[in-house]
Design an enzyme around this catalytic site. Structure first.
Site: not given
Length: 348
Positions: A18, A68, A101-102, A202, A205, A288
């Site tokens: 993950h 991003h 995610t593309p 997910h 959460e 992350d």
């Protein structure tokens, strides 16, 4: 100098299932990205949550938006993915499933297809350089983008599943859990499942997602990300737990991420304990590592310290993670052999 305990966890062969690509970018790589784009005026405090700091889930998603902005060209993605893979390898990770995610960017000419191609290129380059890690890729559906985009993402993943020589293995469902409804994404997820893509979703959460969790568990997914509020002690339900147990769905558990993102009050209250005591398949992950300032060795060490796990129990936890990977059985056999070859004395 690394002490003996730290060395044990660093040398422990590990499986990471993950890891969001952009959330895994280290301080060092962020520095390179910032120097490429000084006009953005982005500081390090905007891209990571340091030791002792905590943020709301919403604030965590703001951090990803900043990252991003720094990663918007093929060149950026190639560097980021290569650095992330090498850092996981240096931390003793032998098998890694990255997810992302593309994205497209009209200003730089980046398309979603090029995005996935570039991540695959980074995986292939690291392999050709002899980096000791087996890497696969999950194409992520961002739940905020709705039904049509989800279906488009699945079709893209399907295309790459057939053309990437086994590197694209599944679909991840992620994004801000407070936005969108999982029900709208069921057709896309069902299509992914039907065409042979594995599903890591997910789930639960945040509290009060019982209905959505129930729907998604009916698919059923191949793995669950977080599952923080599934069990009755934290507002979930026994029927949800029963479904997870019935289908034997492994959970990807990210301790520091949950504590820093305030979905879990502290390490000792983490749902790791609940599922571990049930003897259910769980895999310790980072989520992350860049944003939450951690690595997989630290996460194993935290779990061992918090829940009183012996080194033997830690070794078994790491070894059992191999059963949960999305690569074929031949890869699982090769990994099991690696664990056997590196097993320290005194550990059965």
């Amino acid at each position: 100098m690394e002490n003996e305990t730290d060395a044990f966890y660093r040398e422990l062969p590990k499986v990471e299932l993950h890891a969001h690509l952009n959330g895994s970018v280290s301080f060092k790589t962020i520095e390179k990205l910032i120097s490429r784009k000084p006009h953005l005026n982005i500081g390090h405090d905007m891209t990571a949550i340091g030791k002792g700091q905590r943020r709301t889930l919403d604030e965590c998603f703001q951090v990803f938006k900043v990252i991003h902005q720094l990663v918007d060209t093929e060149e950026d993605i190639l560097m980021v993915a290569s650095d992330v893979i090498k850092e996981f390898a240096a931390d003793g990770v032998k098998y890694l499933e990255l997810r992302s995610t593309p994205r497209e960017d009209k200003n730089t000419g980046l398309t979603k297809k090029k995005y996935v191609e570039t991540v695959i290129k980074a995986i292939q380059q690291c392999k050709s350089e002899g980096v000791d890690i087996d890497v696969r890729f999950l194409v992520a559906i961002d739940r905020r983008n709705g039904t049509d985009v989800a279906m488009e993402t699945v079709k893209l993943a399907e295309e790459f599943m057939l053309s990437s020589d086994g590197l694209v293995v599944g679909i991840d469902l992620s994004g801000d859990p407070t936005i969108g409804d999982g029900k709208d994404l069921l057709p896309a997820l069902q299509r992914a499942k039907n065409c042979g893509l594995k599903l890591s979703l997910h789930l639960s959460e945040v509290p009060s997602q019982l209905e959505e969790s129930d729907l998604l568990l009916n698919l059923p997914p191949d793995r669950i990300g977080h599952g923080t509020f599934l069990h009755p002690e934290v507002g979930g339900s026994q029927s949800l737990v029963d479904k997870v147990l019935k289908h034997n769905i492994p959970l990807e558990l990210c301790l520091t991420s949950n504590v820093k993102g305030r979905t879990v009050p502290c390490y000792s209250k983490h749902h790791f304990k609940y599922w571990y005591e049930l003897g259910h398949p769980i895999v310790i992950c980072t989520d992350d590592k860049g944003v939450f300032s951690t690595d997989l060795s630290q996460e194993y060490q935290l779990a061992a310290f918090t829940f009183g796990l012996s080194r033997e129990a830690v070794w078994q936890l790491s070894q059992r993670a191999i059963d949960c990977i999305f690569a074929p059985d031949t890869v699982k056999q090769q990994l099991r052999q690696k664990w056997i070859d590196t097993q320290p004395q005194g550990i059965k």
